[in-house]
Design a protein around this motif. Structure first.
Motif, PDB file in Angstrom:
ATOM      1  N   ALA A 119     -26.425   5.418 -18.184  1.00  7.70           N
ATOM      2  CA  ALA A 119     -26.100   4.464 -17.123  1.00  7.70           C
ATOM      3  C   ALA A 119     -25.397   5.182 -15.976  1.00  7.70           C
ATOM      4  O   ALA A 119     -24.811   6.253 -16.153  1.00  7.70           O
ATOM      5  CB  ALA A 119     -25.204   3.353 -17.666  1.00  7.70           C
ATOM      6  N   ARG A 121     -22.970   3.759 -12.553  1.00  9.67           N
ATOM      7  CA  ARG A 121     -22.403   2.632 -11.792  1.00  9.67           C
ATOM      8  C   ARG A 121     -22.812   1.291 -12.397  1.00  9.67           C
ATOM      9  O   ARG A 121     -23.100   0.342 -11.685  1.00  9.67           O
ATOM     10  CB  ARG A 121     -22.805   2.719 -10.319  1.00  9.67           C
ATOM     11  CG  ARG A 121     -22.353   3.998  -9.608  1.00  9.67           C
ATOM     12  CD  ARG A 121     -22.589   3.919  -8.116  1.00  9.67           C
ATOM     13  NE  ARG A 121     -22.294   5.168  -7.458  1.00  9.67           N
ATOM     14  CZ  ARG A 121     -23.226   6.071  -7.107  1.00  9.67           C
ATOM     15  NH1 ARG A 121     -24.504   5.820  -7.365  1.00  9.67           N
ATOM     16  NH2 ARG A 121     -22.881   7.195  -6.509  1.00  9.67           N
ATOM     17  N   GLU A 123     -25.486   0.421 -13.951  1.00 13.80           N
ATOM     18  CA  GLU A 123     -26.924   0.199 -14.114  1.00 13.80           C
ATOM     19  C   GLU A 123     -27.429   1.033 -15.291  1.00 13.80           C
ATOM     20  O   GLU A 123     -27.232   2.249 -15.326  1.00 13.80           O
ATOM     21  CB  GLU A 123     -27.684   0.578 -12.842  1.00 13.80           C
ATOM     22  CG  GLU A 123     -27.349  -0.287 -11.640  1.00 13.80           C
ATOM     23  CD  GLU A 123     -27.806  -1.723 -11.826  1.00 13.80           C
ATOM     24  OE1 GLU A 123     -28.841  -1.948 -12.480  1.00 13.80           O
ATOM     25  OE2 GLU A 123     -27.112  -2.626 -11.321  1.00 13.80           O
ATOM     26  N   LEU A 125     -30.154   2.926 -17.108  1.00 19.00           N
ATOM     27  CA  LEU A 125     -31.347   3.596 -16.606  1.00 19.00           C
ATOM     28  C   LEU A 125     -32.358   3.919 -17.692  1.00 19.00           C
ATOM     29  O   LEU A 125     -33.564   3.938 -17.440  1.00 19.00           O
ATOM     30  CB  LEU A 125     -30.944   4.886 -15.874  1.00 19.00           C
ATOM     31  CG  LEU A 125     -29.925   4.717 -14.750  1.00 19.00           C
ATOM     32  CD1 LEU A 125     -29.500   6.075 -14.225  1.00 19.00           C
ATOM     33  CD2 LEU A 125     -30.497   3.858 -13.639  1.00 19.00           C
ATOM     34  N   ARG A 142     -35.831   2.204 -17.018  1.00 21.69           N
ATOM     35  CA  ARG A 142     -35.848   1.121 -16.034  1.00 21.69           C
ATOM     36  C   ARG A 142     -37.117   1.194 -15.182  1.00 21.69           C
ATOM     37  O   ARG A 142     -37.441   2.223 -14.597  1.00 21.69           O
ATOM     38  CB  ARG A 142     -34.607   1.205 -15.144  1.00 21.69           C
ATOM     39  CG  ARG A 142     -34.542   0.103 -14.085  1.00 21.69           C
ATOM     40  CD  ARG A 142     -33.181   0.049 -13.416  1.00 21.69           C
ATOM     41  NE  ARG A 142     -32.156  -0.386 -14.346  1.00 21.69           N
ATOM     42  CZ  ARG A 142     -31.921  -1.650 -14.691  1.00 21.69           C
ATOM     43  NH1 ARG A 142     -32.668  -2.611 -14.176  1.00 21.69           N
ATOM     44  NH2 ARG A 142     -30.968  -1.958 -15.528  1.00 21.69           N
ATOM     45  N   LEU A 228     -31.447  -3.034 -21.967  1.00 16.45           N
ATOM     46  CA  LEU A 228     -32.558  -2.460 -21.201  1.00 16.45           C
ATOM     47  C   LEU A 228     -33.868  -2.613 -21.962  1.00 16.45           C
ATOM     48  O   LEU A 228     -34.903  -2.923 -21.369  1.00 16.45           O
ATOM     49  CB  LEU A 228     -32.294  -0.993 -20.885  1.00 16.45           C
ATOM     50  CG  LEU A 228     -33.380  -0.334 -20.028  1.00 16.45           C
ATOM     51  CD1 LEU A 228     -33.468  -1.001 -18.657  1.00 16.45           C
ATOM     52  CD2 LEU A 228     -33.132   1.168 -19.880  1.00 16.45           C
ATOM     53  N   ARG A 246     -22.977  -7.130 -17.648  1.00 16.62           N
ATOM     54  CA  ARG A 246     -22.967  -5.747 -17.154  1.00 16.62           C
ATOM     55  C   ARG A 246     -21.931  -4.944 -17.938  1.00 16.62           C
ATOM     56  O   ARG A 246     -20.883  -5.471 -18.317  1.00 16.62           O
ATOM     57  CB  ARG A 246     -22.637  -5.700 -15.657  1.00 16.62           C
ATOM     58  CG  ARG A 246     -23.776  -6.166 -14.760  1.00 16.62           C
ATOM     59  CD  ARG A 246     -23.364  -6.068 -13.292  1.00 16.62           C
ATOM     60  NE  ARG A 246     -22.996  -4.723 -12.907  1.00 16.62           N
ATOM     61  CZ  ARG A 246     -23.833  -3.827 -12.346  1.00 16.62           C
ATOM     62  NH1 ARG A 246     -25.095  -4.168 -12.115  1.00 16.62           N
ATOM     63  NH2 ARG A 246     -23.412  -2.632 -12.001  1.00 16.62           N
TER      64      ARG A 246
END
Length: 275
Positions: A119, A121, A123, A125, A142, A228, A246
């Motif tokens: 990840a 920030r 997000e 990935l 992603r 994810l 999150r």
């Protein structure tokens, strides 16, 4: 840098995950000595030599693969809670649960897995869910889909009118308040049961074998890889505040993950006390 890594080194991460399991976990499966199992917060919160050794192994290998990255692992955070703050920083973060389903692992049951997610920030990935005793590797990147042992998977949607199959936070790990909230799932049309390994429950949703999950705890290492995986398989998720869960912030809990958006909304509505 991250884009280049994702384009060229995903197989290296898979190799690192498989190696950690082969070297640190599987030789100890059904071979644990009494002094190789400890309690953390209580008798149901276990940690073994396999958890600690596998996390150390992965920390070394993953940060070598991606210079400048850091690791937020379950055992490292237990030793120093400040480590969790790296999820809010700029450096790429490997989120690691070395043995998800330690209770099952200690009991000699094969339903455990190693969870790794990358990840930045907040997000997520890429993710890897590896169940070595079951010979299952689920991966997601992603925007590139979800796969199990190299085959693309889709979550699909529940059959119209069918009873919803839901795995919810296990009562061994929930407060009295959480139990009360989760009891709202005890309604006609919903078949709820306690969850096992969180990572493997996420996998079941991604494959359409379970319809939804309801979780009451926020630990990133339990959720990052699965979130994810389900998203890339076509699923959906939401907290009771109608916001996505999150890993880099405080979330309104509980939250739900489901095969599709209508199912996620249905479970969230029940958890809020709506009928």
């Amino acid at each position: 840098m991250i884009d280049e890594f994702l384009a060229h080194q995903l197989s290296d991460v898979e190799e690192a995950v498989r190696e950690a399991a082969a070297v640190e976990i599987m030789p100890r499966f059904r071979q644990l000595a009494e002094d190789e199992v400890d309690e953390k917060s209580g008798p149901h919160d276990l940690v073994t030599i396999a958890d600690r050794s596998a996390e150390e192994h992965l920390t070394a290998s993953l940060t070598k693969l991606l210079p400048g990255s850091v690791v937020v692992g379950e055992e490292a955070v237990h030793a120093d809670p400040a480590v969790y703050g790296a999820l809010r920083e700029d450096a790429p973060v490997w989120i690691v649960d070395p043995v998800d389903g330690t209770r099952q692992f200690v009991n000699g049951e094969p339903a455990f897995c190693t969870l790794v997610a990358l990840a930045r920030r907040g997000e997520i990935l890429a993710s890897w869910t590896y169940a070595p005793a079951l010979d299952i590797l689920a991966t997601a990147v992603r925007g590139q889909g979800a796969y199990v042992n190299g085959e693309a998977i889709r979550s699909g949607s529940p059959e119209p009118g069918a009873e919803l199959r839901v795995a919810m936070a296990h009562p061994l790990y929930t407060s009295e308040h959480d139990k009360k909230v989760l009891s709202r799932l005890d309604v006609p049309g919903v078949a709820a049961r306690p969850c096992g390994s969180a990572g493997l429950e996420y996998l079941k949703v991604a494959r359409g074998e379970m319809d939804a999950l309801a979780f009451t705890w926020p630990s990133a290492w339990d959720h990052a890889a699965g979130l994810l995986l389900v998203a890339e398989a076509g699923g959906a998720q939401s907290t009771v505040a109608d916001e996505p869960f999150r890993v880099d912030r405080d979330n309104a809990l509980p939250f739900s993950v489901a095969r599709d958006e209508p199912t996620a909304r249905r479970i969230i509505g029940l958890l809020r006390g709506e009928r």
